[in-house]
Structure formats: C-alpha cells, structure tokens
Design an enzyme around this catalytic site. Sequence first.
Site, PDB file in Angstrom:
ATOM      1  N   GLU A 170     -50.192  24.763  44.205  1.00 24.19           N
ATOM      2  CA  GLU A 170     -51.398  24.430  43.436  1.00 24.19           C
ATOM      3  C   GLU A 170     -51.080  23.833  42.065  1.00 24.19           C
ATOM      4  OE1 GLU A 170     -50.910  27.245  45.137  1.00 24.19           O
ATOM      5  OE2 GLU A 170     -52.752  27.869  46.158  1.00 24.19           O
ATOM      6  N   GLY A 175     -53.636  27.923  49.910  1.00 25.56           N
ATOM      7  CA  GLY A 175     -54.547  28.828  50.620  1.00 25.56           C
ATOM      8  C   GLY A 175     -53.990  29.246  51.973  1.00 25.56           C
ATOM      9  N   GLU A 185     -51.824  32.065  51.241  1.00 23.93           N
ATOM     10  CA  GLU A 185     -52.702  33.183  50.853  1.00 23.93           C
ATOM     11  C   GLU A 185     -53.410  33.784  52.067  1.00 23.93           C
ATOM     12  OE1 GLU A 185     -54.535  30.613  47.872  1.00 23.93           O
ATOM     13  OE2 GLU A 185     -54.157  32.164  46.379  1.00 23.93           O
ATOM     14  N   ALA A 242     -56.047  24.926  51.024  1.00 22.30           N
ATOM     15  CA  ALA A 242     -57.479  24.605  50.980  1.00 22.30           C
ATOM     16  C   ALA A 242     -57.618  23.098  51.150  1.00 22.30           C
ATOM     17  CB  ALA A 242     -58.049  25.039  49.638  1.00 22.30           C
TER      18      ALA A 242
HETATM   19  C1  HXC Z   1     -56.636  18.113  52.856  1.00 19.78           C
HETATM   20  C2  HXC Z   1     -54.626  17.666  53.831  1.00 19.78           C
HETATM   21  C3  HXC Z   1     -54.045  18.792  53.194  1.00 19.78           C
HETATM   22  C4  HXC Z   1     -54.876  19.581  52.374  1.00 19.78           C
HETATM   23  C5  HXC Z   1     -52.523  17.816  54.389  1.00 19.78           C
HETATM   24  N1  HXC Z   1     -53.656  17.110  54.556  1.00 19.78           N
HETATM   25  N2  HXC Z   1     -52.744  18.857  53.567  1.00 19.78           N
HETATM   26  N3  HXC Z   1     -55.902  17.351  53.673  1.00 19.78           N
HETATM   27  N4  HXC Z   1     -56.156  19.204  52.225  1.00 19.78           N
HETATM   28  N5  HXC Z   1     -54.427  20.689  51.768  1.00 19.78           N
HETATM   29  C6  HXC Z   1     -53.838  15.902  55.383  1.00 19.78           C
HETATM   30  C7  HXC Z   1     -53.242  14.670  54.760  1.00 19.78           C
HETATM   31  O1  HXC Z   1     -54.139  14.100  53.832  1.00 19.78           O
HETATM   32  C8  HXC Z   1     -53.036  13.796  55.975  1.00 19.78           C
HETATM   33  O2  HXC Z   1     -54.269  13.243  56.373  1.00 19.78           O
HETATM   34  C9  HXC Z   1     -52.657  14.787  57.047  1.00 19.78           C
HETATM   35  O3  HXC Z   1     -53.121  16.057  56.599  1.00 19.78           O
HETATM   36  C10 HXC Z   1     -51.154  14.888  57.262  1.00 19.78           C
HETATM   37  O4  HXC Z   1     -50.556  15.158  56.002  1.00 19.78           O
HETATM   38  P1  HXC Z   1     -49.313  14.315  55.428  1.00 19.78           P
HETATM   39  O5  HXC Z   1     -49.303  14.550  53.971  1.00 19.78           O
HETATM   40  O6  HXC Z   1     -49.361  12.923  55.907  1.00 19.78           O
HETATM   41  O7  HXC Z   1     -48.109  15.073  56.168  1.00 19.78           O
HETATM   42  P2  HXC Z   1     -46.612  15.235  55.669  1.00 19.78           P
HETATM   43  O8  HXC Z   1     -46.101  13.953  55.083  1.00 19.78           O
HETATM   44  O9  HXC Z   1     -45.897  15.846  56.810  1.00 19.78           O
HETATM   45  O10 HXC Z   1     -46.684  16.273  54.445  1.00 19.78           O
HETATM   46  C11 HXC Z   1     -47.050  17.611  54.698  1.00 19.78           C
HETATM   47  C12 HXC Z   1     -47.391  18.357  53.373  1.00 19.78           C
HETATM   48  C13 HXC Z   1     -48.467  17.539  52.583  1.00 19.78           C
HETATM   49  C14 HXC Z   1     -46.127  18.477  52.528  1.00 19.78           C
HETATM   50  C15 HXC Z   1     -47.878  19.736  53.740  1.00 19.78           C
HETATM   51  O11 HXC Z   1     -49.541  17.253  53.493  1.00 19.78           O
HETATM   52  C16 HXC Z   1     -49.013  18.274  51.422  1.00 19.78           C
HETATM   53  O12 HXC Z   1     -48.389  18.365  50.375  1.00 19.78           O
HETATM   54  N6  HXC Z   1     -50.247  18.787  51.559  1.00 19.78           N
HETATM   55  C17 HXC Z   1     -50.954  19.449  50.450  1.00 19.78           C
HETATM   56  C18 HXC Z   1     -50.381  20.831  50.243  1.00 19.78           C
HETATM   57  C19 HXC Z   1     -51.081  21.521  49.086  1.00 19.78           C
HETATM   58  O13 HXC Z   1     -51.057  21.052  47.930  1.00 19.78           O
HETATM   59  N7  HXC Z   1     -51.732  22.662  49.350  1.00 19.78           N
HETATM   60  C20 HXC Z   1     -52.451  23.420  48.369  1.00 19.78           C
HETATM   61  C21 HXC Z   1     -53.885  23.002  48.351  1.00 19.78           C
HETATM   62  S1  HXC Z   1     -54.802  23.804  47.067  1.00 19.78           S
HETATM   63  P3  HXC Z   1     -54.530  11.648  56.291  1.00 19.78           P
HETATM   64  O14 HXC Z   1     -55.932  11.499  56.760  1.00 19.78           O
HETATM   65  O15 HXC Z   1     -54.303  11.311  54.864  1.00 19.78           O
HETATM   66  O16 HXC Z   1     -53.494  11.073  57.201  1.00 19.78           O
HETATM   67  C22 HXC Z   1     -55.095  25.319  47.639  1.00 19.78           C
HETATM   68  C23 HXC Z   1     -55.877  26.193  46.734  1.00 19.78           C
HETATM   69  C24 HXC Z   1     -56.159  27.510  47.378  1.00 19.78           C
HETATM   70  O17 HXC Z   1     -54.717  25.675  48.705  1.00 19.78           O
HETATM   71  C25 HXC Z   1     -57.421  28.091  46.878  1.00 19.78           C
HETATM   72  C26 HXC Z   1     -57.957  29.131  47.795  1.00 19.78           C
HETATM   73  C27 HXC Z   1     -58.582  28.665  49.034  1.00 19.78           C
END
Ligand code: HXC
Length: 270
Positions: free
Chosen positions: A144, A121, A124, A78
């Site tokens: 998460e 997400g 999911e 998400a």
């Molecule tokens: C918003 C995101 C994002 C996310 C990545 N980006 N994941 N933006 N929401 N979930 C953005 C980053 O901010 C960045 O933008 C760009 O994408 C590239 O990401 P990087 O982190 O620079 O890439 P990398 O170093 O290759 O790392 C990849 C990654 C990391 C390991 C996947 O991005 C990461 O940990 N992302 C979050 C993963 C996460 O926690 N997902 C769960 C979310 S909660 P900028 O502009 O900063 O360069 C969830 C709840 C579900 O899903 C509920 C139901 C819908």
Amino acid sequence: MSDKTHLSKAYTSILVSEIDNKGALKTGLVQLNRPDVLNALNIELMKEVVEALEGFDRDGETGCTVLTGNKKAFAAGADIKEMADAGAVEMLLRDQFARWDRIRKLKKPVIAAVSGFALGGGCELAMSCDMIIASESAKFGQPEINLGVIPGAGGTQRLTKAIGKARAMEMILTGKMFGAQEMFEAGLVTKVVDADLYLEEALELAREIASKPTIAVQLAKESVLKSFDLTIESGLEHERKNFYLLFATEDKHEGMKAFVEKRRAEWKGK
Ligand code: HXC
C-alpha cells in the site's frame, strides 16, 4: 440445522461448493474468482465472500471452511480501480471494513489456501483466516505504501502480532514481497507445500478439523483469538470458563468415556 442457501446463490465473483468428508462434517470451499484482475477485492467480491463464509458458519453440516484463489493469485489486494477516484468521505461512507469485521466473528475455523500473490487486502484477507497453508510459490506483501496509503484491513495489527515489529515494519514500510518459506519461518504461515498440493493440503487440514467435536473446536478458536485482545490474567480466566463449559457437552462425556473404554469417540456436536 443445515441451511444451504449460501450454496445456491447467484455469485458473480466467487465459486462456492461443499466437500463431503465421509462421516465427518463437511468442508465449505470458497474460491475467489476474478482471475483477469488477479482476484482484486472489489466491494461486490467481498460482499459475496462474507455472505458465503457466514453461510457455512451457520450450516450445521459444515465443520470448517477453506478460502482460496487460483494458482497465480490468492488476491492482489483491494481493487485499486474502484478506489482510485474516491475521497476520504466517500471511503468513510462506503464503510467496507464493517464487512471485514464480520469475518472475525465467524465461529468455525477458516483456512486460507494461498498460491501466488497475497498482497495488500489479499494478505489481510489471508490473515483474517485462522490458518494459512501456502504454496511454495506464494508471495506475501503489504504494498500500500507504493500507492500513498497504508494497510486498512488489519495489516498493521495482524501482521505485527504474527511476525513481530521488526519484520512487519520492513514489509509495511518497503512494500516488498516475501516468499512463502520466509513467511513460514516468520510465523505467518502454518505450512508451505508443493505448488500443486496447496489446496489439497488445506482441504486435508480442514477435514481433520471437521472430524473433531464441534463445540470444542469453536471454543478453542475463540480462546486463541481472545489472546490478541486480553491480558494474560483475563485470557486465562476466559480459557478456564470455556474449559468448564465444555464439561456440559455430550461430546466431553463421549470423548473421555471412549478413551477409558479404548474405543474411537463418536461425536454428536452437542
Ligand atoms: C485492480 C488489479 C490489481 C488490483 C492487479 N490488477 N492487481 N486491478 N486492483 N489490486 C489487474 C491489473 O490491472 C491487470 O489488469 C491484471 O490485474 C493483471 O495484472 P498485471 O499487473 O498485468 O500482472 P503482473 O505483471 O503479473 O503483476 C502482478 C502484480 C501487480 C505485481 C500483483 O498486478 C500489482 O502490483 N498489483 C497491485 C498490487 C497492490 O498494490 N495491492 C495493494 C492494493 S491496495 P489489466 O486490465 O490492466 O490487464 C490494498 C488496500 C487494502 O489492498 C485495503 C483493505 C481492503
């Protein structure tokens, strides 16, 4: 009936197309398209995904749909930036999961073609599909916990049902990522393929399903999904009713007649 409005809409966060399967029904293709943020699932993107999937589900010319991202990410979860300042009441009023529930109601099969990150997400969303074809580079996870929350779009339920309590607990409580092969062995993934071939493989699987008798495909999908909700007794009853119902279709008569006559069946979807 073939309603094609889902193909001509002005989407901002997805790409939508249909693939001709030469003689068989078509395959719908929905591609998540926010590459700058690893296809983070904001509300707009999810709205478009569900509209497109429902469009293909309604389209009488489509037999199966493939949902994919790009090589680097299926979806990294998400959109955290969209949720970062939200409170519980705001999240409740957004009611975004009502939209996710509509994916579960789709009648035709949806295949997730996953490469790169399928996190939170994103994992999911892949699990909301009926099958997952994964590139060998795919990474699945429910991170998460590292954000102070838990999966909210079915992760604690679908992951546990797919891979069992022991592995699901590890994934959800540690937030660690796991590779495609490991997730295949655990039962989450249908098939792991070469990094360059995951989409082709998913489209080939979709083509095969699209060439089968449509009503049987839909009732088979429905019956399998019912197994998650029902006791074995009720599930068997449900299966049996669907089995009998198929004896009312023209395709059942054609399928069995073609077998007896040693020829290829010609399906009508009726
Ligand atoms: C918003 C995101 C994002 C996310 C990545 N980006 N994941 N933006 N929401 N979930 C953005 C980053 O901010 C960045 O933008 C760009 O994408 C590239 O990401 P990087 O982190 O620079 O890439 P990398 O170093 O290759 O790392 C990849 C990654 C990391 C390991 C996947 O991005 C990461 O940990 N992302 C979050 C993963 C996460 O926690 N997902 C769960 C979310 S909660 P900028 O502009 O900063 O360069 C969830 C709840 C579900 O899903 C509920 C139901 C819908």
